[in-house]
Design an enzyme around this catalytic site. Structure first.
Site, mmCIF file in Angstrom:
data_model
loop_
_atom_site.group_PDB
_atom_site.id
_atom_site.type_symbol
_atom_site.label_atom_id
_atom_site.label_comp_id
_atom_site.label_asym_id
_atom_site.label_seq_id
_atom_site.Cartn_x
_atom_site.Cartn_y
_atom_site.Cartn_z
ATOM 1 N N GLY A 42 32.670 -6.274 16.621
ATOM 2 C CA GLY A 42 31.415 -6.676 17.242
ATOM 3 C C GLY A 42 31.013 -8.093 16.882
ATOM 4 N N ASP A 67 26.691 -17.636 9.285
ATOM 5 C CA ASP A 67 27.160 -16.389 8.678
ATOM 6 C C ASP A 67 28.546 -16.529 8.057
ATOM 7 O OD1 ASP A 67 24.892 -14.889 9.222
ATOM 8 O OD2 ASP A 67 25.618 -14.249 11.190
ATOM 9 N N GLY A 96 27.211 -7.297 0.579
ATOM 10 C CA GLY A 96 27.091 -8.612 1.187
ATOM 11 C C GLY A 96 25.848 -9.403 0.831
ATOM 12 N N ASN A 134 22.398 -17.928 14.565
ATOM 13 C CA ASN A 134 21.486 -17.350 13.567
ATOM 14 C C ASN A 134 20.540 -18.401 12.984
ATOM 15 O OD1 ASN A 134 23.048 -18.791 11.698
ATOM 16 N ND2 ASN A 134 23.100 -17.100 10.219
ATOM 17 N N TYR A 143 24.236 -4.530 2.893
ATOM 18 C CA TYR A 143 23.797 -4.421 1.507
ATOM 19 C C TYR A 143 22.612 -3.473 1.453
ATOM 20 C CZ TYR A 143 20.347 -7.779 3.174
ATOM 21 O OH TYR A 143 19.363 -8.395 3.904
ATOM 22 N N THR A 189 17.801 -13.139 13.507
ATOM 23 C CA THR A 189 18.548 -11.956 13.101
ATOM 24 C C THR A 189 18.539 -10.946 14.237
ATOM 25 O OG1 THR A 189 18.853 -10.359 11.302
ATOM 26 C CG2 THR A 189 16.572 -10.844 11.954
ATOM 27 N N ALA A 227 29.263 -9.250 14.378
ATOM 28 C CA ALA A 227 29.404 -9.640 12.970
ATOM 29 C C ALA A 227 30.803 -10.177 12.696
ATOM 30 C CB ALA A 227 29.099 -8.450 12.066
ATOM 31 N N LYS A 263 20.572 -12.654 18.236
ATOM 32 C CA LYS A 263 21.535 -13.739 17.997
ATOM 33 C C LYS A 263 22.226 -14.215 19.269
ATOM 34 C CE LYS A 263 22.527 -12.688 13.136
ATOM 35 N NZ LYS A 263 23.592 -12.454 12.139
ATOM 36 N N GLY A 315 35.790 -3.355 12.501
ATOM 37 C CA GLY A 315 34.771 -3.625 13.503
ATOM 38 C C GLY A 315 35.119 -4.847 14.329
#
Length: 279
Positions: free
Chosen positions: A131, A104, A241, A89, A219, A64, A133, A68, A129
């Site tokens: 990035g 993910d 999430g 991950n 979350y 995490t 994620a 990553k 976003g």
């Protein structure tokens, strides 16, 4: 009696991680002899600590923040989805080397489609976003053939570059927040970290309707700022999430142990543990 196989999660910080609880439940459900614990590892320590973990017989790791990207270099082989994500991950022993995966996006798709019953095919998606994620979820989402995936970011150039990098997989557009379509989207995914600090990207009111589903990758024990923002604007399905977290963990577990655990019981346990929060 032999020692249980060793697994864990590397992060910094990692004390808040729900992964040990989740994987302990998965192990009990599937009768797997394994141990899973968190390791708080700084970026400077990551390579040496991870190498040591596997040298001592460790079988697999979840990775995490903030490791990553660094985990890509540790892997001797990458799955296609890890290559697309340019981030890892999950690490698993494979022969004499390490397989790097990224679960993910698969976890998100499983939560959206199987748990929540959403249809992504021929739908309009907006991702906030540009990035890591977002990069981690784009390929699995595009594989479901949405009409368009618009990526919006404070710095338009980053959104444009990310959209271009995935344009071979489907129709993607990258824009600055001020150029988000005014026509309602079917699904808006918040992949920024701003929600946890109470900030909301400047999303035009016309981008969502009562039928739009809003999903925050983040979350918390109470509704995130993005979820509250969506509900205040009449969105009837605004979600956190947590389901993605559990489903990506199940994907990692399947890679390690060869069996995919059921997730509904874990989701219920997490909600009960939080006193019904994670709404």
């Amino acid at each position: 009696m032999s020692e249980p196989d060793q697994y864990g999660v590397f992060g910094h910080p990692v004390h808040h991680s729900l992964s040990p609880f989740i994987h302990a439940m998965f192990a009990r459900e599937t009768s797997q002899a394994m141990s899973y614990r968190p390791y708080d590892v700084t970026p400077a320590e990551f390579h040496d600590k991870a190498t040591e973990f596997f040298a001592r017989g460790g079988k697999g790791l979840n990775i995490t923040l903030p490791h990553k990207i660094a985990a890509v270099d540790l892997a001797t082989e990458l799955t296609a989805r890890a290559t697309h994500a340019a981030a890892v991950n999950t690490l698993a022993v494979k022969g004499d080397g390490l397989l790097g995966d990224n679960t993910d996006g698969a976890g998100l798709v499983r939560d959206l489609c199987d748990n929540l019953g959403l249809v992504i095919t021929h739908r309009r998606l907006l991702i906030l976003g540009a990035g890591g994620a977002t990069r981690g979820i784009l390929a699995p989402l595009l594989s479901l053939e949405p009409t368009v995936v618009m990526i919006a970011n404070r710095t338009p150039e980053r959104a444009e570059a990310l959209a271009a990098a995935f344009s071979d997989l489907g129709t993607t557009h990258g824009v600055g927040f001020e150029f988000i379509d005014q026509e309602p989207f079917d699904l808006i995914i918040n992949a920024t970290s701003a929600s946890l600090s109470g900030e909301i990207p400047p999303i035009p009111e016309g981008a969502l309707s009562a039928q739009t589903v809003c999903y925050d990758l983040a979350y918390g024990r109470s509704a995130t700022a993005f979820v509250r923002w969506a509900r205040e604007r009449g969105c009837t399905r605004a979600l956190q999430g947590l389901g993605m977290l559990v489903e990506q963990a199940a994907e990692s577990f399947r890679l390690w142990r060869g069996v995919r655990p059921a997730t509904a019981q874990v989701m219920d346990a997490l909600r009960e543990r939080a006193g019904g929060a994670y709404a």
